[in-house]
Design an enzyme around this catalytic site. Sequence first.
Site, mmCIF file in Angstrom:
data_model
loop_
_atom_site.group_PDB
_atom_site.id
_atom_site.type_symbol
_atom_site.label_atom_id
_atom_site.label_comp_id
_atom_site.label_asym_id
_atom_site.label_seq_id
_atom_site.Cartn_x
_atom_site.Cartn_y
_atom_site.Cartn_z
ATOM 1 N N THR A 28 0.110 -4.004 -2.117
ATOM 2 C CA THR A 28 0.421 -3.413 -0.820
ATOM 3 C C THR A 28 0.372 -4.447 0.288
ATOM 4 O O THR A 28 1.342 -4.630 1.030
ATOM 5 C CB THR A 28 -0.556 -2.265 -0.519
ATOM 6 O OG1 THR A 28 -0.593 -1.366 -1.632
ATOM 7 C CG2 THR A 28 -0.120 -1.507 0.727
ATOM 8 N N ALA A 29 -0.747 -5.160 0.430
ATOM 9 C CA ALA A 29 -0.883 -6.155 1.494
ATOM 10 C C ALA A 29 -0.238 -7.485 1.117
ATOM 11 O O ALA A 29 0.303 -8.187 1.976
ATOM 12 C CB ALA A 29 -2.357 -6.366 1.828
ATOM 13 N N PHE A 109 0.300 8.542 -3.848
ATOM 14 C CA PHE A 109 1.011 9.800 -3.623
ATOM 15 C C PHE A 109 1.823 9.778 -2.335
ATOM 16 O O PHE A 109 2.188 10.825 -1.809
ATOM 17 C CB PHE A 109 0.032 10.971 -3.626
ATOM 18 C CG PHE A 109 -0.594 11.235 -4.981
ATOM 19 C CD1 PHE A 109 -0.353 10.392 -6.062
ATOM 20 C CD2 PHE A 109 -1.430 12.318 -5.169
ATOM 21 C CE1 PHE A 109 -0.930 10.627 -7.302
ATOM 22 C CE2 PHE A 109 -2.009 12.567 -6.410
ATOM 23 C CZ PHE A 109 -1.757 11.706 -7.482
ATOM 24 N N MET A 110 2.055 8.563 -1.798
ATOM 25 C CA MET A 110 2.955 8.341 -0.656
ATOM 26 C C MET A 110 2.492 9.004 0.635
ATOM 27 O O MET A 110 3.296 9.260 1.546
ATOM 28 C CB MET A 110 4.387 8.774 -1.001
ATOM 29 C CG MET A 110 5.041 7.884 -2.035
ATOM 30 S SD MET A 110 6.344 8.674 -3.015
ATOM 31 C CE MET A 110 5.357 9.394 -4.351
ATOM 32 N N HIS A 547 -9.739 5.335 -3.328
ATOM 33 C CA HIS A 547 -9.636 4.629 -2.053
ATOM 34 C C HIS A 547 -10.790 3.640 -1.877
ATOM 35 O O HIS A 547 -11.513 3.702 -0.879
ATOM 36 C CB HIS A 547 -9.663 5.621 -0.883
ATOM 37 C CG HIS A 547 -8.529 6.593 -0.853
ATOM 38 N ND1 HIS A 547 -8.530 7.715 -0.061
ATOM 39 C CD2 HIS A 547 -7.342 6.612 -1.518
ATOM 40 C CE1 HIS A 547 -7.391 8.390 -0.244
ATOM 41 N NE2 HIS A 547 -6.667 7.733 -1.113
ATOM 42 N N ALA A 582 -7.685 -4.157 1.211
ATOM 43 C CA ALA A 582 -8.649 -3.121 1.600
ATOM 44 C C ALA A 582 -10.090 -3.571 1.451
ATOM 45 O O ALA A 582 -10.993 -2.978 2.056
ATOM 46 C CB ALA A 582 -8.416 -1.855 0.778
#
Length: 614
Positions: A28-29, A109-110, A547, A582
């Site tokens: 993601t990052a 899950f967007m 998360h 994260a």
Amino acid sequence: MTTLKDPSITPSTFSTTRFDYLIVGGGTAGLVVAARLSEARGSSITVGVLEAGPKSLDDPLINVPGRFGESLGGQYDWRFETVPQPGLNGRRLLWPRGRVLGGTSALNFMTWTRGNREDYDAWEELGNEGWGWDGMLPFFKRTETLHQSSPKHQSQHQSHFNTEFHGTDGPISSIYSKDFSAPHQHWHATLNNLGLETNKSHFSGSNLGAFTTLTSVDPDTRTRASSATAYYLPNLGRSNLHVLPDATVHRVLLEGRDDEWVATGVAYACGGQEFVVRAAREVILCAGSVQSPQVLELSGIGNPEILEAAGISVKVANSNVGENLQEHMRNNQLSVTAAIYELPSDLIGPDELRADSVLAAAAQEAYKTSQSGVYAMLPCALGYASLSQVIPSPKLRWILSNLPTAETSRDKILSKQFTNSKRGQIEYLFDLGNWSPYFKSEPGRVYGTMLMMLQLPLSKGSIHITSSSINDKPAIDPKYFEGPGGELDFSIMSYCQRFADKICRTSPLSSIIQKRVYPPESFFPSPSEYKEDFTSWIRSSCITDWHPIGTCAMGGHEGIKAGVVDARLRVYGVKRLRVADASVMPLHICSHPQATVYAIGEKAAEMILNDWGS
């Protein structure tokens, strides 16, 4: 399945290329940082990305929104799991993490949400300058293009927005779904009847209340927007950007220079061979909350006792590496309960498509021809409540009076946050399907799941290596419901679960619910008599919300005594090494973290470019 043709590079060529920046993890990052660095100052900066998983840019298992969750546990998942958790009756929990270009942004899950102003201001209060709400907002907006819903859509589906707080030309498209499941139609009215008002501007610094969430989905094709499709795919033709898939980084190469350590490159394996590649400027770890601390420890950065037990020579002693694990159950990952309710048999959700090939074919045709139907749907009915809204006052007073003694600055700020009625510390979500790994569906029956998620857990965990090999998975120990803070977490979850069940017994949502089947209901009392005890069920069924944050946290005012990186994400004790994912978040947020992780990538890229100047 086919694979899109895109520029490729061999491991041998990759290892001999002169890179300015090396990014570990194309998630993601990581792909955000790669895209922004490689576009800066023409093509003068060369960027390399090492991703352990494949590219797989066109797999419908990833790209079709309505197939969310199907990729978990499969070839694109690292398939981590926790050590046995005493607080969960000794259970191990699965911890899905993306092992594919795009990382977890290709598996999630967007859900496109943002935390509260207070979430980010807490980071800055710890001494991390520029990480408060005002400092983060430009980067939230930079990553996003909001596609506005029509007035008719807003009226029908409560798809509200405030353009002031959204981006207009970012790589990630944020949209509202065309179609929604039956439970969504009743969500706002039900929560309104329970005192949770509809939040018409949940991106403006407060997500308290009920809202229809945005999703990270392309508005034209109605396919998933991940970091791979949004940040890599449009830029794959750049001659200065090289991505090597199926390449697992073993460690960061550190050299001693003038009594200090300098990151010079990484050692990695690809195709059964081992390679070394160098970075002229920096190595940037974007491997996520599980593997960024793992790579640091394998490189000799971490707690000496843990490193020595694994046979790793200590280069930089820092006992914070891999600690401070928080996961939406507080400083661990999110803790989730999933209660299952039986619904009318004529409703169609993802479970029904997986069980009936005729229904699946019809849904596929609707998706193919008009980008609509079940395959275009996502769970979008969310609600965030403060503790004071869902826990009776006497019990809440007891909880607040028994908060653990604050031993660190993070603990002190977190304790203070518990008294803030503006924070949505409990998330509720209801949608079609059986989302529980512990309940077995019966053929022919339709189910809905009420999810309840604790946003600011008090218990803290850790992630550490167990050997000197990257191939041995790290020990993930969230310490769910352990210690004084964990006991309060458990108490909070137990009381908030009553409210979750109350939602399902409240009109109009209750009109489509026939009965609760998990946990089975022994009675159906009136709301005034409702005092059901969920404690044993929570202990045996609570799971993670995937998360995890905090394992390479920013240290703030206390520096290396409290963290792993400084406010510019530079690893303490090592030059030319940063972490951007994260794991740097020092405290959790009351939100799904996807949009925040993108913003971290955007902010990291800007800081890197500013630090190196022209």
